[in-house]
Scaffold this motif. Structure first.
Motif: not given
Length: 134
Positions: A85-112
């Motif tokens: 339930x950590x929103x911060x962790x979801x954002x952090x994972x989304x950013x890590x995926x974004x920086x790997x150019x995996x934006x669609x995967x990152x968007x899932x975590x940003x949505x959460x």
């Protein structure tokens, strides 16, 4: 505490630290902009405290700051397993995926994260991914 000179760490000196001391030292290293060294110090701590969310968060932050994006992703995934339930962790994972150019995967975590009430930036990141190509 600010660390002024690049630390010289040996595996022996790292293993000699208690998990608590290693965690605090890694915090100081990261704050002083030595993220690679912080990640090295945290290795044994994750072995000693594998269910400690604070350790995984700090390890993820250290790897992310050092641009070790694969290890950062794994640390943040572990953090989410421990703290789903950590929103911060979801954002952090989304950013890590974004920086790997995996934006669609990152968007899932940003949505959460956005659904959990995190920063409006998460919703903006999702909008950028969902925007139709022109």
């Amino acid at each position: 505490m600010t660390i002024w000179m690049k630390p010289t760490l040996t595996e022996e000196s790292i293993r000699a630290m208690t998990p608590f001391d290693a965690f605090r030292y890694a915090e100081d290293l990261l704050e002083s902009r030595y993220p690679r060294e912080a990640a090295r110090v945290l290795g044994p701590v994750t072995e000693a405290e594998p269910r400690n969310a604070a350790v995984w968060e700090l390890l993820g932050r250290a790897h992310f700051a050092a641009a070790h994006l694969g290890p950062a992703e794994q640390a943040f995934r572990t953090l989410i397993e421990l703290e789903p339930t950590s929103a911060w962790a979801q954002t952090a994972l989304g950013l890590a995926l974004d920086r790997q150019s995996r934006h669609r995967e990152g968007a899932v975590h940003h949505r959460l994260a956005a659904a959990m009430g995190a920063s409006e930036r998460d919703a903006t990141r999702v909008e950028l991914v969902d925007r139709p190509a022109e």
